[in-house]
Design a protein around this motif. Sequence first.
Motif, PDB file in Angstrom:
ATOM      1  N   ASP A  84       0.599  -1.077   0.033  1.00 46.47           N
ATOM      2  CA  ASP A  84       0.125  -0.157  -0.083  1.00 46.47           C
ATOM      3  C   ASP A  84       0.968   1.480   0.119  1.00 46.47           C
ATOM      4  O   ASP A  84       0.314   2.425   0.136  1.00 46.47           O
ATOM      5  CB  ASP A  84      -0.916   0.009   1.058  1.00 46.47           C
ATOM      6  N   GLY A  85       2.200   1.301   0.155  1.00 47.55           N
ATOM      7  CA  GLY A  85       3.261   2.178  -0.044  1.00 47.55           C
ATOM      8  C   GLY A  85       3.588   2.699   1.135  1.00 47.55           C
ATOM      9  O   GLY A  85       4.140   3.798   1.332  1.00 47.55           O
ATOM     10  N   TYR A  86       3.195   1.965   2.214  1.00 47.74           N
ATOM     11  CA  TYR A  86       3.489   2.451   3.709  1.00 47.74           C
ATOM     12  C   TYR A  86       4.444   1.645   4.298  1.00 47.74           C
ATOM     13  O   TYR A  86       4.890   0.293   4.198  1.00 47.74           O
ATOM     14  CB  TYR A  86       2.220   2.598   4.509  1.00 47.74           C
ATOM     15  N   VAL A  87       5.265   2.538   5.332  1.00 48.42           N
ATOM     16  CA  VAL A  87       6.327   1.752   6.106  1.00 48.42           C
ATOM     17  C   VAL A  87       5.816   2.053   7.588  1.00 48.42           C
ATOM     18  O   VAL A  87       4.988   3.063   7.820  1.00 48.42           O
ATOM     19  CB  VAL A  87       7.546   2.386   5.895  1.00 48.42           C
ATOM     20  N   GLU A  88       5.717   0.883   8.479  1.00 49.66           N
ATOM     21  CA  GLU A  88       5.290   1.119   9.820  1.00 49.66           C
ATOM     22  C   GLU A  88       6.548   1.425  10.768  1.00 49.66           C
ATOM     23  O   GLU A  88       7.654   0.682  10.465  1.00 49.66           O
ATOM     24  CB  GLU A  88       4.515  -0.110  10.403  1.00 49.66           C
ATOM     25  N   LEU A  89       6.513   2.193  11.747  1.00 54.82           N
ATOM     26  CA  LEU A  89       7.380   2.410  12.876  1.00 54.82           C
ATOM     27  C   LEU A  89       6.921   2.295  14.003  1.00 54.82           C
ATOM     28  O   LEU A  89       5.857   2.800  14.676  1.00 54.82           O
ATOM     29  CB  LEU A  89       7.926   3.808  12.827  1.00 54.82           C
ATOM     30  N   ALA A  90       7.367   1.202  14.766  1.00 56.46           N
ATOM     31  CA  ALA A  90       6.741   0.546  16.034  1.00 56.46           C
ATOM     32  C   ALA A  90       7.423   1.131  17.176  1.00 56.46           C
ATOM     33  O   ALA A  90       8.769   1.040  17.185  1.00 56.46           O
ATOM     34  CB  ALA A  90       6.693  -0.879  15.832  1.00 56.46           C
ATOM     35  N   ASN A  91       6.936   1.528  18.146  1.00 55.96           N
ATOM     36  CA  ASN A  91       7.543   2.114  19.580  1.00 55.96           C
ATOM     37  C   ASN A  91       7.795   1.129  20.236  1.00 55.96           C
ATOM     38  O   ASN A  91       6.881   0.728  20.977  1.00 55.96           O
ATOM     39  CB  ASN A  91       7.068   3.404  20.107  1.00 55.96           C
ATOM     40  N   ARG A  92       8.950   0.451  20.389  1.00 58.45           N
ATOM     41  CA  ARG A  92       9.113  -0.748  21.584  1.00 58.45           C
ATOM     42  C   ARG A  92       9.574  -0.329  22.808  1.00 58.45           C
ATOM     43  O   ARG A  92      10.745  -0.542  23.156  1.00 58.45           O
ATOM     44  CB  ARG A  92       9.874  -1.578  20.864  1.00 58.45           C
ATOM     45  N   SER A  93       8.792   0.585  23.426  1.00 58.99           N
ATOM     46  CA  SER A  93       9.292   1.054  24.723  1.00 58.99           C
ATOM     47  C   SER A  93       8.010   1.365  25.633  1.00 58.99           C
ATOM     48  O   SER A  93       6.829   1.197  25.192  1.00 58.99           O
ATOM     49  CB  SER A  93       9.709   2.254  24.802  1.00 58.99           C
ATOM     50  N   ARG A  94       7.904   1.460  26.907  1.00 56.09           N
ATOM     51  CA  ARG A  94       7.282   1.783  27.858  1.00 56.09           C
ATOM     52  C   ARG A  94       6.650   3.253  27.730  1.00 56.09           C
ATOM     53  O   ARG A  94       5.923   3.585  28.831  1.00 56.09           O
ATOM     54  CB  ARG A  94       7.606   1.158  29.333  1.00 56.09           C
ATOM     55  N   GLY A  95       7.278   3.875  27.055  1.00 53.13           N
ATOM     56  CA  GLY A  95       6.928   5.543  27.157  1.00 53.13           C
ATOM     57  C   GLY A  95       6.801   5.936  25.631  1.00 53.13           C
ATOM     58  O   GLY A  95       7.049   5.280  24.801  1.00 53.13           O
ATOM     59  N   THR A  96       6.194   7.002  25.700  1.00 48.66           N
ATOM     60  CA  THR A  96       6.322   7.747  24.320  1.00 48.66           C
ATOM     61  C   THR A  96       7.541   8.369  23.779  1.00 48.66           C
ATOM     62  O   THR A  96       8.466   8.377  24.450  1.00 48.66           O
ATOM     63  CB  THR A  96       5.132   9.174  24.713  1.00 48.66           C
ATOM     64  N   VAL A  97       7.420   8.439  22.471  1.00 49.79           N
ATOM     65  CA  VAL A  97       8.573   8.880  21.697  1.00 49.79           C
ATOM     66  C   VAL A  97       8.073   9.900  20.489  1.00 49.79           C
ATOM     67  O   VAL A  97       6.923   9.840  20.100  1.00 49.79           O
ATOM     68  CB  VAL A  97       9.589   7.895  21.165  1.00 49.79           C
ATOM     69  N   GLY A  98       8.899  10.737  20.219  1.00 50.52           N
ATOM     70  CA  GLY A  98       8.573  11.447  18.974  1.00 50.52           C
ATOM     71  C   GLY A  98       9.522  10.916  17.936  1.00 50.52           C
ATOM     72  O   GLY A  98      10.592  10.313  18.174  1.00 50.52           O
ATOM     73  N   LEU A  99       8.860  10.775  16.454  1.00 52.07           N
ATOM     74  CA  LEU A  99       9.826  10.312  15.400  1.00 52.07           C
ATOM     75  C   LEU A  99       9.902  11.131  14.244  1.00 52.07           C
ATOM     76  O   LEU A  99       8.768  11.883  14.073  1.00 52.07           O
ATOM     77  CB  LEU A  99       9.180   9.106  15.072  1.00 52.07           C
ATOM     78  N   ILE A 100      10.911  10.981  13.545  1.00 49.69           N
ATOM     79  CA  ILE A 100      11.268  11.992  12.463  1.00 49.69           C
ATOM     80  C   ILE A 100      11.883  10.991  11.396  1.00 49.69           C
ATOM     81  O   ILE A 100      12.738  10.150  11.777  1.00 49.69           O
ATOM     82  CB  ILE A 100      12.215  13.126  12.545  1.00 49.69           C
ATOM     83  N   ALA A 101      11.297  11.103  10.188  1.00 48.49           N
ATOM     84  CA  ALA A 101      11.808  10.328   8.971  1.00 48.49           C
ATOM     85  C   ALA A 101      12.079  11.039   7.826  1.00 48.49           C
ATOM     86  O   ALA A 101      10.863  11.702   7.199  1.00 48.49           O
ATOM     87  CB  ALA A 101      10.632   9.332   8.784  1.00 48.49           C
ATOM     88  N   ASP A 102      13.104  11.094   7.480  1.00 47.81           N
ATOM     89  CA  ASP A 102      13.546  11.894   6.198  1.00 47.81           C
ATOM     90  C   ASP A 102      14.097  10.813   5.126  1.00 47.81           C
ATOM     91  O   ASP A 102      15.124   9.999   5.478  1.00 47.81           O
ATOM     92  CB  ASP A 102      14.866  12.808   6.517  1.00 47.81           C
TER      93      ASP A 102
END
Length: 146
Positions: free
Chosen positions: A111-129
């Motif tokens: 479908d043209g997508y990539v998934e990014l999974a947060n494998r932690s017990r807290g929140t994270v910010g993500l940037i993808a270039d």
Amino acid sequence: MTDTNSMDITVAGSEFIPHAPTRLLDTGDGTGAAGAQAVAPNGATRVKVGGSSGIPAGVTAVALNLTVTNAATDGHISAYPSGTERPNASNVNFVAGQTVPNLVIVPVGADGYVELANRSRGTVGLIADVTGYFTRSAASGSPRWT
């Protein structure tokens, strides 16, 4: 006397196409996401690759500079093609409070997508270039038999 035979062969392959660094996702300002929002603990977010920012639909993989910011706890990010099972593999490891980049090459889902999974017990910010992508193309080789 020596005989030499040659044959041109065309095989399926992938061609890497460099791309000017372009931000596809920033959860801090909402670029490529549904509003500015950190990724939840053990949650995931999707990045639209195929058909975005001059990247053609049907690409097979993408080179992303993936950055973790504002990590609340230690953990890792797993990047994988949409429509597949979430792997246990790590693409970016981090500790609380760190900003950590890493270059990753990830297959792109149908479908043209990539998934990014947060494998932690807290929140994270993500940037993808994006820095480049792979397309299915013909590659050639000319083996010689003597």
